[in-house]
Design a protein around this motif. Structure first.
Motif, mmCIF file in Angstrom:
data_model
loop_
_atom_site.group_PDB
_atom_site.id
_atom_site.type_symbol
_atom_site.label_atom_id
_atom_site.label_comp_id
_atom_site.label_asym_id
_atom_site.label_seq_id
_atom_site.Cartn_x
_atom_site.Cartn_y
_atom_site.Cartn_z
ATOM 1 N N HIS A 1 -52.729 -35.324 77.345
ATOM 2 C CA HIS A 1 -53.882 -34.528 76.902
ATOM 3 C C HIS A 1 -54.059 -34.529 75.402
ATOM 4 C CE1 HIS A 1 -53.757 -33.151 81.040
ATOM 5 N NE2 HIS A 1 -54.971 -32.639 80.847
ATOM 6 N N LEU A 2 -52.979 -34.677 74.664
ATOM 7 C CA LEU A 2 -53.113 -34.635 73.195
ATOM 8 C C LEU A 2 -52.899 -36.011 72.582
ATOM 9 C CD1 LEU A 2 -51.170 -31.304 72.453
ATOM 10 C CD2 LEU A 2 -53.617 -31.617 72.816
ATOM 11 N N PRO B 1 -39.482 -36.403 69.278
ATOM 12 C CA PRO B 1 -38.852 -35.067 69.346
ATOM 13 C C PRO B 1 -39.863 -33.928 69.204
ATOM 14 C CG PRO B 1 -37.644 -36.517 67.852
ATOM 15 C CD PRO B 1 -38.892 -37.235 68.216
ATOM 16 N N ILE B 2 -41.035 -34.230 68.645
ATOM 17 C CA ILE B 2 -42.057 -33.182 68.501
ATOM 18 C C ILE B 2 -42.456 -32.608 69.856
ATOM 19 C CG2 ILE B 2 -44.489 -32.807 67.839
ATOM 20 C CD1 ILE B 2 -44.046 -34.618 65.516
ATOM 21 N N ILE B 3 -42.454 -33.469 70.878
ATOM 22 C CA ILE B 3 -42.835 -33.010 72.226
ATOM 23 C C ILE B 3 -41.940 -31.854 72.659
ATOM 24 C CG2 ILE B 3 -43.117 -33.717 74.643
ATOM 25 C CD1 ILE B 3 -44.905 -35.457 73.053
ATOM 26 N N PHE C 1 -52.953 -24.181 72.931
ATOM 27 C CA PHE C 1 -51.954 -23.593 72.029
ATOM 28 C C PHE C 1 -51.165 -24.709 71.332
ATOM 29 C CE2 PHE C 1 -47.769 -21.844 71.038
ATOM 30 C CZ PHE C 1 -48.082 -20.631 70.457
ATOM 31 N N ALA C 2 -50.756 -25.706 72.118
ATOM 32 C CA ALA C 2 -50.000 -26.825 71.545
ATOM 33 C C ALA C 2 -50.851 -27.579 70.528
ATOM 34 C CB ALA C 2 -49.543 -27.755 72.667
ATOM 35 N N LYS C 3 -52.115 -27.724 70.846
ATOM 36 C CA LYS C 3 -53.022 -28.460 69.966
ATOM 37 C C LYS C 3 -53.121 -27.757 68.613
ATOM 38 C CE LYS C 3 -57.527 -30.671 70.562
ATOM 39 N NZ LYS C 3 -58.669 -30.702 71.511
ATOM 40 N N LYS C 4 -53.228 -26.421 68.667
ATOM 41 C CA LYS C 4 -53.316 -25.642 67.423
ATOM 42 C C LYS C 4 -52.056 -25.819 66.577
ATOM 43 C CE LYS C 4 -55.213 -21.688 69.026
ATOM 44 N NZ LYS C 4 -54.895 -20.279 69.204
ATOM 45 N N LEU C 5 -50.930 -25.864 67.269
ATOM 46 C CA LEU C 5 -49.656 -26.012 66.528
ATOM 47 C C LEU C 5 -49.591 -27.344 65.788
ATOM 48 C CD1 LEU C 5 -46.914 -24.665 68.946
ATOM 49 C CD2 LEU C 5 -47.797 -23.566 66.883
ATOM 50 N N LEU C 6 -50.183 -28.350 66.418
ATOM 51 C CA LEU C 6 -50.151 -29.674 65.804
ATOM 52 C C LEU C 6 -50.893 -29.648 64.482
ATOM 53 C CD1 LEU C 6 -50.780 -32.181 68.712
ATOM 54 C CD2 LEU C 6 -48.809 -32.124 67.204
#
Ligand SMILES: Nc1ccn([C@@H]2O[C@H](COP(=O)(O)OP(=O)(O)OP(=O)(O)O)[C@@H](O)[C@H]2O)c(=O)n1
Ligand SMILES: [Mg+2]
Length: 405
Positions: free
Chosen positions: A366-367, A373-375, A400-405
């Motif tokens: 999805h991203l 290791p970031i995963i 949420f994960a996208k925002k963190l990136l």
């Protein structure tokens, strides 16, 4: 006398062996005779017979006749074992010219009694019966303890097991010979030590063995404070058990590993070395080291954040109950420990047993990420956000994960 009845019935009823099958000069010796006199019963029975000759042949004949297993334990010293489902019969050639000499080479007088099934007589050349009456473990001689220094530690294990005292002169001798225990194979030491750690009856004798210098060869950093914590483990376990809703009971091995964690060196590398030297298994060592490593965050906080709790469960995994008992024994606030353990025992508790909304592949697809290791870091943060109630469904987790990136 009830002892004779006990011993006859072990052979006749437990093993269904006709005493005529045993040579007339075969003597039952060691723990079985002692335990029969004490009316002690065991689940798995080991009977030791001494015969003047042909020990292996006799064992083989009995094994054949009763369709039991047969193993030669020592071809040189002539010792063989007949294996039944309910226990074992060992046949050993007597050491020395006579039964008396054989008995004189053993460890303690109460272990040097012999019983003949044909004459139904007890042979007691060393005063074992008297010591048995006084519940006293008396060495046969200092030389015998030197010959096999494991006997030094056996005294404490058997005192615990039989609820006996070690006779004072014997105890003083053990203290003076203590350094010899270092010569003994670690596996044998571990097995005696385990008895002392697994049973609450062992506590008092574990402490005595340490005071008498038998443990510091293996566990070099024991202090009086550490030993006191070990003495309190059963009470700590009882306290936690009383608070928990289900019928949760700590297993003997959980108590044992907690005690080991309390006794080993505070320096992790040293602690690991001590356990390796004692030949503990990888799993046992991992448990002990894990619970020690996971303690610091609990020491620092009065209140644990959800994030901190998540990491405690993650890092302790299946050994969390041992960790809880260890933490309580180390003086961590009992409410914190009890509440962590209650959550752990609730399979629906999302902090202790998280149900991830995402997997690594979901993030990759999805991203449009590459495996890295970031995963893992993103998954951890998403998991914590889920525990904190910030995300509840798949799409929220992705966003949420996208925002963190
Ligand atoms: N290091 C040892 C081990 C054993 N023995 C002798 O061998 C007997 C049998 O040994 P074992 O089965 O190990 O111990 P038990 O005394 O029978 O006790 P238990 O089996 O209940 O542990 C002991 O009674 C003792 O006479 C000994 O002298 N020295
Ligand atoms: Mg035995």
């Amino acid at each position: 006398m009830s002892c004779q009845k006990n011993l006859d019935s072990l052979v006749k009823e437990v093993f269904a062996i006709n005493r005529q099958e045993l040579p007339e000069n075969a003597y039952l010796v060691g723990g079985a005779v002692r335990d029969a006199l004490l009316n002690r019963q065991k689940d798995y029975i080991d009977l030791d017979f001494v015969v003047p000759e042909k020990a292996i042949e006799i064992a083989q004949t009995i094994a054949h006749q009763y369709k039991a297993g047969f193993v030669v334990l020592d071809a040189v010293r002539q010792i063989a074992r007949v294996v039944f489902p309910q226990g074992t019969l060992d046949f050993a050639q007597q050491e020395g010219e006579s039964l008396e000499i054989d008995l004189k080479r053993r460890d303690f007088t109460v272990n040097a009694l012999a019983y003949n099934l044909h004459t139904q007589e007890i042979f007691d050349p060393l005063g074992g019966l008297k010591d048995l009456g006084c519940q006293s473990l008396r060495m046969i001689s200092p030389e015998n303890l030197q010959d096999d220094p494991l006997r030094l530690l056996r005294a404490y294990r058997q005192a615990a097991q039989l609820d006996f005292e070690i006779e004072p002169h014997t105890r003083a001798t053990i203290r003076s010979l203590a350094p010899l225990l270092h010569r003994v194979a670690a596996e044998r030491v571990q097995s005696e030590l385990n008895y002392l750690l697994l049973n609450s009856r062992g506590n008092k004798w574990l402490k005595s063995a340490w005071e008498d210098g038998l443990l510091s060869l293996w566990l070099r950093r024991i202090t009086p404070a550490k030993m006191e914590r070990v003495m309190g483990v059963e009470a700590a376990a009882g306290f936690l058990e009383s608070l928990l809703p289900e019928n949760f009971i700590f297993s003997p091995s959980q108590l044992q590993l907690t005690k080991l964690a309390l006794l080993v060196s505070d320096i992790l590398a040293e602690a690991e070395k001590e356990l390796i030297d004692l030949k503990y298994s990888r799993g046992e060592i991992r448990t002990v080291i894990t619970v020690i490593k996971c303690l610091p965050p609990l020491k620092e906080a009065d209140n644990l954040s959800l994030r901190e709790q998540y990491f405690i469960y993650l890092n302790t995994g299946k050994v969390f109950p041992v960790f809880a008992l260890f933490a309580l024994s180390m003086g961590i606030n009992k409410n914190i420990v009890a509440s962590l353990l209650t959550s752990y025992l609730d399979p629906d508790n999302i902090i202790a047993h998280p149900r991830p909304l995402l997997r690594g592949d979901d993030l990759i697809n999805h991203l449009h990420l590459k495996p890295s290791p970031i995963i893992g870091k993103l998954l951890t943060e998403v998991q914590i956000a889920q525990i904190e109630g910030q995300v509840t469904v798949f799409q929220e987790a992705i966003d949420f994960a996208k925002k963190l990136l």
